[in-house]
Motif scaffolding. Sequence first.
Motif, PDB file in Angstrom:
ATOM      1  N   LEU A  56      41.195  41.389  33.446  1.00  0.00           N
ATOM      2  CA  LEU A  56      42.094  40.439  34.103  1.00  0.00           C
ATOM      3  C   LEU A  56      42.029  40.533  35.629  1.00  0.00           C
ATOM      4  CD1 LEU A  56      45.202  40.750  31.774  1.00  0.00           C
ATOM      5  CD2 LEU A  56      43.645  38.792  31.959  1.00  0.00           C
ATOM      6  N   GLU A  57      41.653  41.679  36.156  1.00  0.00           N
ATOM      7  CA  GLU A  57      41.609  41.888  37.610  1.00  0.00           C
ATOM      8  C   GLU A  57      40.252  41.559  38.228  1.00  0.00           C
ATOM      9  OE1 GLU A  57      44.126  42.594  39.630  1.00  0.00           O
ATOM     10  OE2 GLU A  57      45.509  42.675  37.940  1.00  0.00           O
ATOM     11  N   LEU A  58      39.219  41.365  37.427  1.00  0.00           N
ATOM     12  CA  LEU A  58      37.889  41.093  37.972  1.00  0.00           C
ATOM     13  C   LEU A  58      37.865  39.774  38.743  1.00  0.00           C
ATOM     14  CD1 LEU A  58      35.606  42.036  34.940  1.00  0.00           C
ATOM     15  CD2 LEU A  58      35.872  43.303  37.086  1.00  0.00           C
ATOM     16  N   PRO A  59      37.177  39.733  39.882  1.00  0.00           N
ATOM     17  CA  PRO A  59      37.034  38.462  40.593  1.00  0.00           C
ATOM     18  C   PRO A  59      36.278  37.465  39.712  1.00  0.00           C
ATOM     19  CG  PRO A  59      36.311  40.297  41.980  1.00  0.00           C
ATOM     20  CD  PRO A  59      36.550  40.848  40.601  1.00  0.00           C
ATOM     21  N   ASP A  60      36.769  36.223  39.647  1.00  0.00           N
ATOM     22  CA  ASP A  60      36.112  35.205  38.828  1.00  0.00           C
ATOM     23  C   ASP A  60      34.749  34.801  39.398  1.00  0.00           C
ATOM     24  OD1 ASP A  60      38.180  35.065  36.955  1.00  0.00           O
ATOM     25  OD2 ASP A  60      39.267  33.586  38.149  1.00  0.00           O
ATOM     26  N   TYR A  61      34.678  34.665  40.707  1.00  0.00           N
ATOM     27  CA  TYR A  61      33.445  34.223  41.353  1.00  0.00           C
ATOM     28  C   TYR A  61      33.141  35.134  42.533  1.00  0.00           C
ATOM     29  CZ  TYR A  61      34.549  30.129  38.584  1.00  0.00           C
ATOM     30  OH  TYR A  61      34.855  29.298  37.544  1.00  0.00           O
TER      31      TYR A  61
END
Length: 184
Positions: free
Chosen positions: A136-141
């Motif tokens: 959930l915390e990972l950068p999307d882009y």
Amino acid sequence: MAAPSDTPRDRLRLAALPTGGPTRFDLAPDAAARAALAERLDLIRLPKLRFTGALHPEGGGGWRLEAELGATVVQPCAVTLEPVTTRIDASVSRRYLAELEEPEAGSETEMPEDETLEPLPEIIDLAEVMAEALSLELPDYPRADSAAFEGRRAAPPGAAPMTDEETKPFAGLASLRDKLAGKE
């Protein structure tokens, strides 16, 4: 940390935990576990990962998980595919309630206002909570510092590509208003 002998240290059987105070935990997966999680989350690498916190007993047989997630992740840049390193530090909170029912498969359910609420399981898998929180915390882009995306313009053969200004529907009206104002 008090852990029953029939479950691994990252899986806590709630019935076996003391209810007089918090049960503390500290997960720092080894290189093999981090590599497996990196593959599962489509990361290039996961050099650092730590999940520390406590499970607190609450009234009605419920439990509250309060934890800190720390990680260093390496993802491909969304533009250039170069490796991008990101540091993640996040607070994680979950409340496990006995009276909260698991939704039936295929049924429509309204999401509760408090997204930290979950049905009370028999066993809390801390490694799975950690993996979910990380995902959930990972950068999307993620973007490399050198990445520049200037957009693409396409048009049918023989036609000029539209500019950004031409795609704005009120831009033409504004220029028409300005022309009419000047003629009056």
